[in-house]
Design a protein around this motif. Structure first.
Motif, PDB file in Angstrom:
ATOM      1  N   SER A 116       5.987  10.258  -7.388  1.00  0.00           N
ATOM      2  CA  SER A 116       5.196  10.334  -8.614  1.00  0.00           C
ATOM      3  C   SER A 116       4.016   9.365  -8.548  1.00  0.00           C
ATOM      4  CB  SER A 116       6.070  10.093  -9.852  1.00  0.00           C
ATOM      5  OG  SER A 116       6.678   8.836  -9.749  1.00  0.00           O
ATOM      6  N   LEU A 117       4.238   8.196  -7.961  1.00  0.00           N
ATOM      7  CA  LEU A 117       3.122   7.247  -7.807  1.00  0.00           C
ATOM      8  C   LEU A 117       2.060   7.829  -6.870  1.00  0.00           C
ATOM      9  CD1 LEU A 117       4.927   3.777  -7.422  1.00  0.00           C
ATOM     10  CD2 LEU A 117       3.738   4.668  -9.432  1.00  0.00           C
ATOM     11  N   ALA A 118       2.516   8.468  -5.800  1.00  0.00           N
ATOM     12  CA  ALA A 118       1.580   9.050  -4.826  1.00  0.00           C
ATOM     13  C   ALA A 118       0.729  10.123  -5.492  1.00  0.00           C
ATOM     14  CB  ALA A 118       2.355   9.614  -3.635  1.00  0.00           C
ATOM     15  N   GLN A 119       1.405  10.947  -6.309  1.00  0.00           N
ATOM     16  CA  GLN A 119       0.660  12.020  -6.987  1.00  0.00           C
ATOM     17  C   GLN A 119      -0.388  11.447  -7.923  1.00  0.00           C
ATOM     18  OE1 GLN A 119       3.629  14.537  -8.709  1.00  0.00           O
ATOM     19  NE2 GLN A 119       3.893  15.683  -6.801  1.00  0.00           N
ATOM     20  N   LEU A 120       0.006  10.415  -8.674  1.00  0.00           N
ATOM     21  CA  LEU A 120      -0.944   9.794  -9.615  1.00  0.00           C
ATOM     22  C   LEU A 120      -2.143   9.194  -8.879  1.00  0.00           C
ATOM     23  CD1 LEU A 120       1.431   7.920 -12.094  1.00  0.00           C
ATOM     24  CD2 LEU A 120      -0.159   9.767 -12.655  1.00  0.00           C
ATOM     25  N   GLY A 121      -1.890   8.671  -7.695  1.00  0.00           N
ATOM     26  CA  GLY A 121      -2.948   7.981  -6.955  1.00  0.00           C
ATOM     27  C   GLY A 121      -3.674   8.870  -5.949  1.00  0.00           C
ATOM     28  N   GLY A 122      -3.335  10.164  -5.933  1.00  0.00           N
ATOM     29  CA  GLY A 122      -3.984  11.079  -4.983  1.00  0.00           C
ATOM     30  C   GLY A 122      -3.657  10.733  -3.534  1.00  0.00           C
ATOM     31  N   ILE A 123      -2.421  10.290  -3.328  1.00  0.00           N
ATOM     32  CA  ILE A 123      -1.993   9.884  -1.983  1.00  0.00           C
ATOM     33  C   ILE A 123      -1.095  10.975  -1.412  1.00  0.00           C
ATOM     34  CG2 ILE A 123      -0.576   8.157  -0.751  1.00  0.00           C
ATOM     35  CD1 ILE A 123      -1.511   6.214  -3.124  1.00  0.00           C
ATOM     36  N   PRO A 124      -1.274  11.381  -0.161  1.00  0.00           N
ATOM     37  CA  PRO A 124      -0.473  12.480   0.380  1.00  0.00           C
ATOM     38  C   PRO A 124       1.029  12.161   0.390  1.00  0.00           C
ATOM     39  CG  PRO A 124      -1.969  11.565   2.048  1.00  0.00           C
ATOM     40  CD  PRO A 124      -2.258  10.856   0.777  1.00  0.00           C
ATOM     41  N   ALA A 125       1.846  13.174   0.124  1.00  0.00           N
ATOM     42  CA  ALA A 125       3.297  12.992  -0.016  1.00  0.00           C
ATOM     43  C   ALA A 125       3.930  12.452   1.272  1.00  0.00           C
ATOM     44  CB  ALA A 125       3.937  14.314  -0.412  1.00  0.00           C
ATOM     45  N   ARG A 126       3.338  12.783   2.419  1.00  0.00           N
ATOM     46  CA  ARG A 126       3.955  12.323   3.672  1.00  0.00           C
ATOM     47  C   ARG A 126       3.976  10.790   3.778  1.00  0.00           C
ATOM     48  NH1 ARG A 126      -0.422  10.764   6.314  1.00  0.00           N
ATOM     49  NH2 ARG A 126      -2.268  12.053   6.058  1.00  0.00           N
ATOM     50  N   ARG A 127       3.059  10.157   3.071  1.00  0.00           N
ATOM     51  CA  ARG A 127       2.991   8.703   3.079  1.00  0.00           C
ATOM     52  C   ARG A 127       4.259   8.082   2.457  1.00  0.00           C
ATOM     53  NH1 ARG A 127       1.550   4.264   5.563  1.00  0.00           N
ATOM     54  NH2 ARG A 127       1.153   2.583   4.110  1.00  0.00           N
ATOM     55  N   VAL A 128       4.899   8.860   1.519  1.00  0.00           N
ATOM     56  CA  VAL A 128       6.117   8.369   0.866  1.00  0.00           C
ATOM     57  C   VAL A 128       7.200   8.104   1.913  1.00  0.00           C
ATOM     58  CG1 VAL A 128       8.014   9.068  -0.664  1.00  0.00           C
ATOM     59  CG2 VAL A 128       5.629   9.417  -1.363  1.00  0.00           C
ATOM     60  N   ASP A 129       7.393   9.067   2.815  1.00  0.00           N
ATOM     61  CA  ASP A 129       8.439   8.883   3.827  1.00  0.00           C
ATOM     62  C   ASP A 129       8.070   7.764   4.800  1.00  0.00           C
ATOM     63  OD1 ASP A 129      10.228  10.856   2.885  1.00  0.00           O
ATOM     64  OD2 ASP A 129       8.784  12.362   3.546  1.00  0.00           O
ATOM     65  N   GLU A 130       6.777   7.637   5.063  1.00  0.00           N
ATOM     66  CA  GLU A 130       6.349   6.536   5.946  1.00  0.00           C
ATOM     67  C   GLU A 130       6.728   5.183   5.344  1.00  0.00           C
ATOM     68  OE1 GLU A 130       2.377   8.666   7.750  1.00  0.00           O
ATOM     69  OE2 GLU A 130       2.152   6.665   6.897  1.00  0.00           O
ATOM     70  N   GLY A 132      17.694  -6.759  -4.022  1.00  0.00           N
ATOM     71  CA  GLY A 132      16.944  -6.703  -2.768  1.00  0.00           C
ATOM     72  C   GLY A 132      16.385  -5.316  -2.496  1.00  0.00           C
ATOM     73  N   MET A 133      17.195  -4.286  -2.786  1.00  0.00           N
ATOM     74  CA  MET A 133      16.707  -2.914  -2.584  1.00  0.00           C
ATOM     75  C   MET A 133      15.555  -2.618  -3.540  1.00  0.00           C
ATOM     76  SD  MET A 133      20.457  -1.254  -2.247  1.00  0.00           S
ATOM     77  CE  MET A 133      20.170   0.491  -2.016  1.00  0.00           C
ATOM     78  N   GLY A 134      15.681  -3.135  -4.781  1.00  0.00           N
ATOM     79  CA  GLY A 134      14.606  -2.958  -5.756  1.00  0.00           C
ATOM     80  C   GLY A 134      13.314  -3.609  -5.273  1.00  0.00           C
ATOM     81  N   GLN A 135      13.442  -4.796  -4.674  1.00  0.00           N
ATOM     82  CA  GLN A 135      12.252  -5.486  -4.142  1.00  0.00           C
ATOM     83  C   GLN A 135      11.617  -4.638  -3.037  1.00  0.00           C
ATOM     84  OE1 GLN A 135      11.782  -7.970  -6.667  1.00  0.00           O
ATOM     85  NE2 GLN A 135      10.847  -8.981  -4.953  1.00  0.00           N
ATOM     86  N   ARG A 136      12.461  -4.081  -2.183  1.00  0.00           N
ATOM     87  CA  ARG A 136      11.936  -3.251  -1.085  1.00  0.00           C
ATOM     88  C   ARG A 136      11.220  -2.014  -1.626  1.00  0.00           C
ATOM     89  NH1 ARG A 136      14.299  -3.957   4.337  1.00  0.00           N
ATOM     90  NH2 ARG A 136      15.377  -5.950   4.312  1.00  0.00           N
ATOM     91  N   LEU A 137      11.793  -1.433  -2.700  1.00  0.00           N
ATOM     92  CA  LEU A 137      11.142  -0.264  -3.302  1.00  0.00           C
ATOM     93  C   LEU A 137       9.785  -0.671  -3.888  1.00  0.00           C
ATOM     94  CD1 LEU A 137      11.240   2.699  -4.074  1.00  0.00           C
ATOM     95  CD2 LEU A 137      12.575   2.079  -6.106  1.00  0.00           C
ATOM     96  N   GLY A 138       9.736  -1.848  -4.514  1.00  0.00           N
ATOM     97  CA  GLY A 138       8.470  -2.342  -5.062  1.00  0.00           C
ATOM     98  C   GLY A 138       7.442  -2.576  -3.963  1.00  0.00           C
ATOM     99  N   ILE A 139       7.895  -3.080  -2.839  1.00  0.00           N
ATOM    100  CA  ILE A 139       6.983  -3.320  -1.710  1.00  0.00           C
ATOM    101  C   ILE A 139       6.491  -1.977  -1.157  1.00  0.00           C
ATOM    102  CG2 ILE A 139       6.849  -4.224   0.655  1.00  0.00           C
ATOM    103  CD1 ILE A 139       8.783  -6.483  -0.285  1.00  0.00           C
ATOM    104  N   ALA A 140       7.400  -0.996  -1.116  1.00  0.00           N
ATOM    105  CA  ALA A 140       6.998   0.349  -0.650  1.00  0.00           C
ATOM    106  C   ALA A 140       5.896   0.902  -1.548  1.00  0.00           C
ATOM    107  CB  ALA A 140       8.209   1.280  -0.645  1.00  0.00           C
ATOM    108  N   ALA A 141       6.059   0.721  -2.859  1.00  0.00           N
ATOM    109  CA  ALA A 141       5.049   1.221  -3.796  1.00  0.00           C
ATOM    110  C   ALA A 141       3.713   0.532  -3.554  1.00  0.00           C
ATOM    111  CB  ALA A 141       5.519   0.989  -5.232  1.00  0.00           C
ATOM    112  N   ALA A 142       3.756  -0.770  -3.266  1.00  0.00           N
ATOM    113  CA  ALA A 142       2.509  -1.511  -3.015  1.00  0.00           C
ATOM    114  C   ALA A 142       1.810  -1.012  -1.758  1.00  0.00           C
ATOM    115  CB  ALA A 142       2.812  -3.000  -2.898  1.00  0.00           C
TER     116      ALA A 142
END
Ligand SMILES: Nc1ncnc2c1ncn2[C@@H]1O[C@H](COP(=O)(O)OP(=O)(O)OP(=O)(O)O)[C@@H](O)[C@H]1O
Length: 394
Positions: free
Chosen positions: A96-110, A131-141
């Motif tokens: 959902s963040l990728a869609q909002l930011g116009g970022i290709p979906a494949r970047r999510v898996d990367e 710790g997992m939450g922190q990693r998810l936050g870093i992924a979003a960044a």
């Protein structure tokens, strides 16, 4: 580059940030240090246009965040790892963040691979550990592969392996020429991660210097001296003799004395000359953490007086136990190159662009901006970080 000029934020009578000016340059990890409540998050929110400054301004590459062209691809931030819809899976959250930011979906898996969450990508994030939450936050960044990254306390809740991973990731991102701004209240962590430090206390700038300079300015040898507790007059006599001989003496809460500026044999001779018995005469080194705490504690003390102007002054030279020019203490070293890749590439896997050992030592903070390394283009799944994370693999 991030540039703050006279940044001030008041919430009613509360001044969270006062007249803060600094620059955060590309190609370096800049640590943003300050005790709890010193204004780090408020400053980061102002950088990201989430809070309006009461006075002053802050820009990213010359633009206020709100006017920044293509902001999601230019700037990535981790402010609050808990700001996630718990009912969504990690993957859906990032999609959902990728869609909002116009970022290709494949970047999510990367990015899921980069942070080591690929195996739990379809699990609801409300079941995630801290710790997992922190990693998810870093992924979003990282999603927009941005040039400017802000992380507010990214190691919160991570186990030692996770902390090492974040440390290496920050250094790697900076080595790619990105601007990396990381807040923390732990000097010990920043001494290992950052190249440059911006220290605030009570919303005011206390220090803006390289880690190397901070170490040499704030670390020093000192002697601990104790006279018999039953003879308070001995302590006073010795203090007078030491000060007269050019030493600096600080009384410690346990009745001991902390002496700088005089070698141990000289202290011994002076005690002998003053006819004072010693119960302790030992060499010590002030830690960087201690220097940092004294520096920020000083701000609190200044603020509690009626003299608000004094609150703005930096600590005087020689303030504290240390003195400028002293050698670095044992156990503390300026940031070194990546000590090794804790996440080697397994057979059949492609290199993880962020988990690899540093190609080059971090550039000094003043170095001219470098072009970013070529965008990571893994041909298949990145290295599996999750299996090596004892906490997050649960
Ligand atoms: N929305 C707000 N309304 C009122 N006061 C606020 C608000 N946001 C922050 N503050 C106050 O401003 C000061 C700075 O807070 P801030 O969260 O920026 O500090 P911090 O350095 O990030 O602290 P921590 O390390 O605990 O996260 C604190 O005293 C805080 O209570």
């Amino acid at each position: 580059m991030i540039e703050a000029v006279g940044l001030t934020k008041r919430y009613g009578a509360k001044t969270a940030v006062h007249n803060l000016s600094f620059q955060v340059r590309p190609g370096a990890v800049t640590g943003f240090l300050g005790p709890n409540g010193s204004g780090k998050s408020t400053t980061m929110r102002m950088i990201l246009g989430l809070d309006q400054p009461t006075a002053g301004h802050v820009t990213i590459d010359g633009h206020p965040f709100r006017n920044l062209p293509n902001a999601p691809r230019k700037v990535g931030a981790l402010l609050d790892a808990k700001a996630v819809h718990g009912g969504r899976s990690a993957r859906m959250h990032l999609l959902s963040l990728a869609q909002l930011g116009g970022i290709p979906a494949r970047r999510v898996d990367e990015v899921l691979g980069v942070v080591g969450l690929q195996d739990v990508a379809r699990r609801r994030s409300k079941g995630f550990s801290l710790g997992m939450g922190q990693r998810l936050g870093i992924a979003a960044a990282l999603l927009g592969d941005p040039q400017v990254l802000l992380f507010d306390e990214p190691v919160n809740g991570l186990d030692p392996e996770g902390i090492l991973w974040v440390r290496n990731l920050m250094k790697q991102l900076a080595a790619e020429g990105r601007t990396v701004f990381v807040s923390s209240h732990l000097m010990s962590e920043m001494a290992l991660t950052a190249d440059h430090l911006i220290v605030i206390g009570r919303g005011q700038l206390m220090a803006d210097m390289s880690v190397k300079d901070f170490i040499s300015a704030n670390s020093a040898d000192f002697a601990r001296v104790r006279t018999p507790e039953t003879e308070p007059e001995s302590r006073e006599k010795l203090t007078a003799a030491l000060v007269e001989a050019g030493g600096q003496v600080l009384a410690e809460p346990d009745g001991g004395l902390r002496v700088t500026g005089l070698p141990l044999p000289r202290i011994s001779d002076l005690a002998h000359g003053a006819d004072v018995r010693l119960w302790e005469l030992s060499p010590h080194q002030a830690s960087l953490e201690e220097a940092y705490m004294r520096m920020t504690q000083g701000a609190v003390d200044y603020r509690s007086t009626a003299d608000q102007v004094a609150a703005l002054a930096p600590p005087p030279p020689g303030h504290g136990y240390g003195h400028p020019g002293a050698g670095a203490p044992q156990g503390w070293a300026p940031p070194q190159g990546n000590p090794g890749n804790p996440y080697p590439v397994l057979p059949g896997e492609q290199p993880n662009p962020y988990a690899q050992p540093q190609a080059a030592a971090p550039r000094p903070p003043q170095a001219a901006p470098q072009p970013p390394a070529a965008a990571p283009a893994p041909a298949s799944a990145p290295a599996d970080l999750t299996k090596r994370d004892s906490e997050d693999a649960r």
